[in-house]
Scaffold this motif. Structure first.
Motif: not given
Length: 474
Positions: A261-266, A284-301, A340-342
């Motif tokens: 997963r990633f944060w996307n400023l669209l 614009t991808v916000l270059e910030i690491p995801m915490p474990e509880f949000l990182a990937t779909r594999a971790d979710q139910t 300014s998107v930046s």
């Protein structure tokens, strides 16, 4: 009196037709016709059944290819078997919906094997925009000529990057173009950077709606992106209230093809190219690491409040935080003539980072140091592997540090007074620390209860800017 025969013909007929609105949009229409007799006169009563629930599914049949025509033929045959149960009378509408639900269910079962590539997770993304993709061919350069100046102002893009964008070569930005007048607002162009960043190749993405980037689990997606999705849908489809040049900016939790997963400023803008309307979306991808509880779909139910290992309280906190953050984003985006998107992305990144720090211990300052190697660290301790490692390097350690006999013994026995040293496992996720000596604890102030299982970058200055200035090259 319904259900009467007229000149020996059957009393009712149900049929499925492809119709076209005045604005050019196609839609599928289920018509129920029935002969009725009123005071001795025969009339033909027709009822139009709302197929809104099935329009997305039916829209893929507008491609005119042999497969879609056969699918419609199969559906019409199934509908024809329901003639006796269908009625044009308003009082029978509920019964009609039940019959049609059964028809569509059977139809889906019949064609489901052929439709596997029409789904991405819970998202129905049929490739219905083939014609729109063909019509866009050769339009990317003229579109760039239209938006170039605005890209400089809003996105802050440099000339070299713009040149790469024009050529759609490496070094451009992640962007896509969709056609709001085509069925399901399909993508008609994606940049190379879009492919690299999302993992979705153009041969999959083109002709489909971009919702395949949303989290594959529908309840999770609605929970974290619901309001933004509704705003985006309204922006794309309500063209009367969004003239050429209109723009919108949204913060989305998106997923790559890999599930990361990633944060996307669209940022999306309505663009006119030679009298044809398109929507340009710049990511614009916000270059910030995801915490474990949000990182990937594999971790979710998909169990509501306990989604992806998050407690109901944490889900609630995150949703409230996102609502406030997006409110700030929309306010900032609408109050400036030249947004300014930046500038917006820096503000969003900083605020997300601060929230993440308060909700988990995965951060030390600006450094993301989750305990990805805790299992390896525990195994290292349980198997008492430090003594084996020490015996292999003891000669080198003695020469490097010129160890006294007392320090040598304390280091070998993992006692207070040992030298400052650590062991990392390069095969563990994030090259995690699996051992730290008491000398390391004394020198750094970091205890093994916190340090083990993490990468050692927590020792670098907490401020990213400060660390980059002094340590980036090292």
């Amino acid at each position: 009196r319904p259900r009467v025969s007229f000149n020996g013909r059957r009393p009712s007929l149900t049929t499925l037709l492809l119709n076209q609105r005045r604005d050019g949009h196609f839609f599928w229409n289920l018509i129920i016709m029935e002969h009725v007799q009123v005071r001795g006169h025969f009339f033909l009563l027709a009822s139009l059944m709302n197929l809104r629930m099935h329009q997305d599914l039916l829209s893929m049949m507008n491609t005119w290819d042999f497969r879609s025509l056969n699918y419609i033929k199969t559906l019409r045959s199934l509908i024809g078997t329901c003639d006796e149960q269908m009625s044009a009378l308003p009082s029978q509408s509920a019964a009609n919906e039940t019959s049609m639900a059964e028809c569509f269910g059977e139809w889906m079962n019949t064609i489901s094997k052929d439709l596997k590539d029409f789904w991405e997770g819970d998202h129905f993304v049929p490739p219905v925009g083939g014609r729109a993709v063909q019509e866009f061919a050769g339009t990317w350069t003229p579109l760039m000529n239209v938006v170039e100046e605005n890209m400089r102002k809003v996105q802050g893009i440099r000339e070299a990057t713009l040149s790469n964008m024009r050529e759609n070569s490496d070094g451009g930005i992640a962007c896509a173009v969709s056609d709001p007048r085509a069925p399901d607002c399909p993508l008609v162009f994606v940049s190379k950077e879009f492919e690299r960043m999302t993992g979705y190749r153009c041969d999959f993405a083109l002709g489909r709606n971009c919702r395949f980037l949303q989290p594959n689990d529908r309840p999770f997606n609605i929970q974290f992106n619901g309001d933004e999705i509704a705003q985006m849908r309204q922006f794309c489809h309500d063209m009367d209230n969004h003239p050429i040049g209109s723009s919108v900016i949204n913060l989305l939790l998106n997923e790559k093809k890999s599930g990361a997963r990633f944060w996307n400023l669209l940022h999306m803008t309505h663009v006119d190219v030679a009298g044809r309307r398109y929507i340009l979306g710049v990511q614009t991808v916000l270059e910030i690491p995801m915490p474990e509880f949000l990182a990937t779909r594999a971790d979710q139910t998909s169990n509501g409040g306990e989604a992806c290992g998050m407690s109901s309280a944490l889900v609630g906190d995150l949703c409230r935080f996102l609502a406030q953050l997006r409110g700030r984003l929309h306010s900032m985006g609408s109050n400036k003539a030249d947004v300014s998107v930046s500038e917006l992305s820096k503000d969003m990144l900083q605020r997300i980072m601060e929230w993440m720090k308060t909700m988990s211990d995965d951060y030390e300052g600006d450094h993301h140091v989750p305990r990805k190697g805790i299992a390896e660290a525990r195994l290292f301790q349980m198997d008492k592997q430090w003594r084996s490692v020490f015996d292999e390097v003891a000669v080198d350690l003695s020469r490097i540090w010129d160890l006294t006999e007392a320090t040598y013994r304390k280091t070998a026995a993992d006692m207070v007074g040992s030298v400052c040293c650590t062991v990392a496992d390069p095969t563990a996720a994030d090259c995690a620390l699996v051992y730290i000596s008491s000398g390391f604890e004394d020198l750094t102030g970091y205890h093994r209860d916190w340090s083990l299982g993490r990468n050692c970058r927590f020792l670098q200055p907490n401020s990213k800017a400060y660390n980059d200035a002094f340590n980036l090259r090292e």
